[in-house]
Design an enzyme around this catalytic site. Structure first.
Site, PDB file in Angstrom:
ATOM      1  N   TYR A  61      25.817  44.597  37.506  1.00  0.00           N
ATOM      2  CA  TYR A  61      25.691  43.265  36.897  1.00  0.00           C
ATOM      3  C   TYR A  61      26.622  42.245  37.558  1.00  0.00           C
ATOM      4  O   TYR A  61      26.448  41.049  37.419  1.00  0.00           O
ATOM      5  CB  TYR A  61      25.982  43.314  35.396  1.00  0.00           C
ATOM      6  CG  TYR A  61      24.945  44.083  34.600  1.00  0.00           C
ATOM      7  CD1 TYR A  61      23.700  44.393  35.148  1.00  0.00           C
ATOM      8  CD2 TYR A  61      25.190  44.508  33.307  1.00  0.00           C
ATOM      9  CE1 TYR A  61      22.755  45.101  34.445  1.00  0.00           C
ATOM     10  CE2 TYR A  61      24.246  45.210  32.591  1.00  0.00           C
ATOM     11  CZ  TYR A  61      23.022  45.515  33.167  1.00  0.00           C
ATOM     12  OH  TYR A  61      22.086  46.213  32.456  1.00  0.00           O
ATOM     13  N   LYS A 106      24.114  59.060  38.349  1.00  0.00           N
ATOM     14  CA  LYS A 106      22.978  59.536  39.160  1.00  0.00           C
ATOM     15  C   LYS A 106      23.516  59.926  40.535  1.00  0.00           C
ATOM     16  O   LYS A 106      23.206  59.290  41.541  1.00  0.00           O
ATOM     17  CB  LYS A 106      21.925  58.427  39.278  1.00  0.00           C
ATOM     18  CG  LYS A 106      21.172  58.141  38.001  1.00  0.00           C
ATOM     19  CD  LYS A 106      20.049  59.101  37.717  1.00  0.00           C
ATOM     20  CE  LYS A 106      18.902  58.916  38.686  1.00  0.00           C
ATOM     21  NZ  LYS A 106      17.862  59.968  38.509  1.00  0.00           N
ATOM     22  N   ASP A 117      19.315  60.043  33.666  1.00  0.00           N
ATOM     23  CA  ASP A 117      17.939  60.131  33.159  1.00  0.00           C
ATOM     24  C   ASP A 117      17.793  61.308  32.200  1.00  0.00           C
ATOM     25  O   ASP A 117      17.121  61.211  31.166  1.00  0.00           O
ATOM     26  CB  ASP A 117      16.914  60.198  34.305  1.00  0.00           C
ATOM     27  CG  ASP A 117      17.264  61.227  35.359  1.00  0.00           C
ATOM     28  OD1 ASP A 117      18.422  61.681  35.417  1.00  0.00           O
ATOM     29  OD2 ASP A 117      16.366  61.601  36.143  1.00  0.00           O
ATOM     30  N   ASP A 162      24.279  50.191  29.198  1.00  0.00           N
ATOM     31  CA  ASP A 162      23.483  49.176  28.515  1.00  0.00           C
ATOM     32  C   ASP A 162      22.250  49.831  27.887  1.00  0.00           C
ATOM     33  O   ASP A 162      21.931  49.650  26.718  1.00  0.00           O
ATOM     34  CB  ASP A 162      23.068  48.120  29.566  1.00  0.00           C
ATOM     35  CG  ASP A 162      22.531  46.847  28.943  1.00  0.00           C
ATOM     36  OD1 ASP A 162      22.458  46.782  27.707  1.00  0.00           O
ATOM     37  OD2 ASP A 162      22.196  45.925  29.705  1.00  0.00           O
ATOM     38  N   ASP A 214      21.726  51.284  23.671  1.00  0.00           N
ATOM     39  CA  ASP A 214      20.636  50.771  22.832  1.00  0.00           C
ATOM     40  C   ASP A 214      19.733  51.903  22.370  1.00  0.00           C
ATOM     41  O   ASP A 214      19.255  51.920  21.234  1.00  0.00           O
ATOM     42  CB  ASP A 214      19.796  49.738  23.603  1.00  0.00           C
ATOM     43  CG  ASP A 214      20.385  48.341  23.492  1.00  0.00           C
ATOM     44  OD1 ASP A 214      21.490  48.204  22.919  1.00  0.00           O
ATOM     45  OD2 ASP A 214      19.755  47.389  23.972  1.00  0.00           O
TER      46      ASP A 214
END
Ligand code: NAD
Length: 368
Positions: free
Chosen positions: A142, A193, A226, A250, A254
């Site tokens: 970001y 990852k 994942d 992020d 959620d």
């Protein structure tokens, strides 16, 4: 008696309504005789813009720096849709996060048994769920440069975001996660990852090193992000603390949150680095926004903000017992069948913000 300064920034919309209920819990905490919390209040967001043309004033920023912790309600609303970008309500929030260098975002996902039916997952998967997601908040994709869209001139464009991490950024967030795990279930899952990303390789290396040098007593598991997303809906109770970067955090926070029901139930904390005197800048806020659709009607669920104050007691004021009492009081009123509109259930009693606050205050008072 331990004494602390707490800055209250209610903000806009339902922010002011839910913060009123927090003030009553501050009074209760002060009445227990184990802590003294001095509060000050100021403006942030749209109301600050209306007052003096900025989303947060220099004097409010000075109060935030001087306080042991900041409690924020919510900012924003359609009234300020047209204000210049750098003065929009969210700019106040971002300035607080940036200037206080709040690099660690803590998002608990707790499923109160009384609300297990509200989850999109089966009751047995979520009942009693208690996960803490620790998200790196100030680095990664970001913020990494270059971050741009280039016109290639042949009808094509090229968009670039840069995922970037340095050792110290991973070290400090790993410390936060391991310290938390020691006070909870003693298990950290580090999600990245490393199979396809260099930042994942470094993340894995650094977390492993911080663990072996300082936290051999804490259990550490590495998990691909994942797979972590999949496991969160398959068997979420296997997790205690999950530490991950800004982007994966992020998404995963959620996802975990939704296992627990409504936005009105979700607290959060953002922490900075500990100084030489053991003080850490910190801001506590509900995950929800200013809910303009219900603002001013006394309908907002104050639980997310009250639970954020419980986190403040635990992490900034070292009062885990008082935090436990507030969290038990929340569980009790839910067991009693009290519900604001966002968590309404058949057979339960619909209440407003003040009545929910009354019930929680009454329950904590009974626990004195
Ligand atoms: P929102 O979280 O304000 O509301 C989403 C929905 O959830 C609404 O229907 C609302 O009524 C409901 N809801 C949210 N909190 C609730 C509560 N405590 N009790 C009962 N119901 C609740 O998100 P939005 O509608 O996308 O955004 C509204 C404004 O808030 C926008 O200006 C947005 O920019 C801002 N916002 C601010 C923050 C923040 O201050 N941290 C976060 C998100 C959105």
């Amino acid at each position: 008696m331990a004494s602390f300064k707490l800055l209250l920034l209610p903000g806009d919309g339902i922010g002011t309504e839910v913060m009123d209920e927090v003030s009553r819990l501050v009074d209760w905490a002060n009445g227990t005789g184990v802590i003294k919390i001095e509060t000050e209040s100021d403006l942030v967001g749209g109301c600050a813009y209306d007052d003096h043309g900025e989303a947060i004033s220099e004097s409010a920023m000075a109060l935030a720096h001087a306080a042991h912790a900041v409690m924020l309600g919510a900012v924003g609303g359609p009234k300020w849709d047209g204000v210049p970008y750098e003065k929009r309500p969210e700019a106040g929030l971002l300035r607080l996060r940036k200037d206080l260098e709040l690099f660690a975002n803590l998002r608990p996902a707790i499923c109160y048994p009384a609300l297990a039916e509200a989850s999109s997952l089966k009751r047995e998967l979520v009942e009693g769920l208690d996960i803490m997601i620790v998200r790196e908040l100030t680095g990664g994709v970001y913020f990494g440069e270059p971050k741009e869209i280039t016109d290639l001139g042949d009808g094509q464009k090229l968009a670039v975001d840069t995922q970037i991490y340095q050792t110290y950024e991973i070290e400090r967030i790993a410390h936060v996660a391991f310290d938390l795990a020691r006070k909870r279930g003693n298990l950290v899952h580090s999600a990245e990852k490393r199979n396809v990303m260099k930042t994942g390789v470094l993340w894995n290396e650094v977390v492993t090193q911080v663990h072996s040098e300082n936290y051999a007593d804490v259990n550490l598991e590495h998990i691909l992000a994942d797979n972590c997303a999949m496991q969160l809906v398959r068997a979420p109770k296997q997790f205690d603390v999950i530490v991950t970067d800004n982007l994966f955090g992020d998404v995963l926070s959620d996802e975990a949150a939704m296992a627990t029901g409504s936005l009105g139930m979700l607290p959060s904390a953002s922490l900075g680095a500990m100084d030489s005197e053991g003080r850490r800048p910190a801001m506590y806020e509900p995950v929800h926004g200013s809910a303009p659709d219900i603002a001013g009607h006394g309908k907002a669920n104050p639980i997310a903000t009250i639970a954020s104050f419980a986190m403040c007691l635990r992490y900034s004021f070292d009062q885990g017992d008082l935090a436990d009492k507030i969290e038990s009081a929340i569980a009790t009123v839910l067991e009693q069948g009290l519900r604001t509109g966002d968590i309404a259930q058949e057979g339960c009693k619909l209440v407003g913000t003040r009545q929910m606050g009354d019930a929680i205050v009454a329950a904590v008072q009974r626990s004195n």
